[in-house]
Design an enzyme around this catalytic site. Sequence first.
Site, PDB file in Angstrom:
ATOM      1  N   GLU A   1       0.822  -1.235   0.000  1.00 42.58           N
ATOM      2  CA  GLU A   1       0.000   0.000   0.000  1.00 42.58           C
ATOM      3  C   GLU A   1       0.843   1.266   0.000  1.00 42.58           C
ATOM      4  OE1 GLU A   1      -2.942  -0.347   3.152  1.00 42.58           O
ATOM      5  OE2 GLU A   1      -3.801  -2.148   2.254  1.00 42.58           O
TER       6      GLU A   1
ATOM      7  N   GLU B   1      -5.644  -7.284  -1.284  1.00 44.54           N
ATOM      8  CA  GLU B   1      -6.454  -6.960  -0.099  1.00 44.54           C
ATOM      9  C   GLU B   1      -7.698  -6.218  -0.530  1.00 44.54           C
ATOM     10  OE1 GLU B   1      -5.201  -4.864   3.522  1.00 44.54           O
ATOM     11  OE2 GLU B   1      -3.197  -5.670   3.204  1.00 44.54           O
TER      12      GLU B   1
END
Length: 417
Positions: free
Chosen positions: A208, A316
């Site tokens: 991320e 995710e």
Amino acid sequence: MQKKFEQRTAHTWQKWVAIGLLSSGLLYANGTMAQNASLVDTEASKKTGYLYDQMHLLSGKGLMLGHQDDTSYGVNWWDMSVSKGFGKWRKNQPSDTKRSIGVYPAVYGWDLGHIGEPNNLDKVPFEKVRENIIKAYRRGGINTVSWHMKNLKTGSSSWDTTQVVKDMLPGGTLHGKFKEKLDLVADFLHSLNYWGEPIPVLFRPWHEMTGKWFWWGEGNCTTEEYKALYKFTVEYLRDVKQVHNLIYVYSTDRFDSEETYLKYYPGDAYVDVLGFDDYHSLKPENSASGPTLFAKEVQIVVKLAKEKGKLSAMTETGLIGLPDTTWFSQSLLSNIMKSEEGKQLSYVLVWRNANIEHDRPDHFCVPHEGHPSVADFKEFYQSPFTLFEDQLPDMYKKVKGKDNQNGKDKQADAVVQ
Ligand code: BMA
């Protein structure tokens, strides 16, 4: 009940027939498979190479479902007991996925945050994480590991964005400390074996980074520092620590262009799987523009993965608390199935089901037993396209008819020739 069972059986058989054809190499022989790239680790263990090949073979044919911390805890239970004696051989474990629809996920996510302490960042003893990885492997599942590493400068969490990456790189004041952490990670990864065979892991560090919330993320280090961090991690684990059971995953957060996706990309030599995390686009409140962004992300990641001969995945996501009880089939799956690119994604992993006593009971991504989303989750499972653990072919077996196996076997073949 009987009807549902028959329905499930029929779908399961359809999947098995398709998978059987694939495993027999027929479709591969017809030239429908893209040639996949070699692993980042050319010394990868035999099974690591097989897993990568098998995942390539499944891409386009089925989407695997993953769940973070699936067998560690769930909304109403918390099981940190580590098996002793005969218990070690028992493969059955508690799981909210299993409790709600009767099957385990195909992919399991775990996290190494707080490595060096007895428990990880979500209070799971590392000994338990190890046991869960081994049991998932023995059932035929796939393990992926992320690392919410603490900020080495402050000792605080991954979310402490005090700048630190530069200091962790060679020549930096925290470089030695960083290597000590990598040593601990290497020890853990080395400890993952079954009868002496290393257990393959999809390793997903520094995720991320297109978001601003982690110390390795956007604005908290330069792109060059990030790339150096990723490269050092790979080189140290692979070349110094001789960890050879890893498939490396690059995993951004949301992005809206190829340029943004590749902004932190360390290079083809360091990445095996192109992934992205996105909790935002498929939220009910973002239904006006979210699915368009999602489609763009999928299109970019899959196109790049195809060009590079690598795998792609949604590493995710999840609708926390599942307020939309048809999210799995009507939002996640239907958006993935909308495009040919979506069908190429290898897996989609939803985040953890936090525990009622130890954490936040509303923080869950697969329905727990009795939740109104169970029926829809079952429908998602029954789709001929989704794959759970009971529907996987042997992911750790050599792909028949394939002469460019990754990892150790490739070298063994070369020697024989
Ligand atoms: C976040 C939340 C946190 C958790 C972290 C790492 O998304 O689930 O509660 O500590 O992931 O697992």
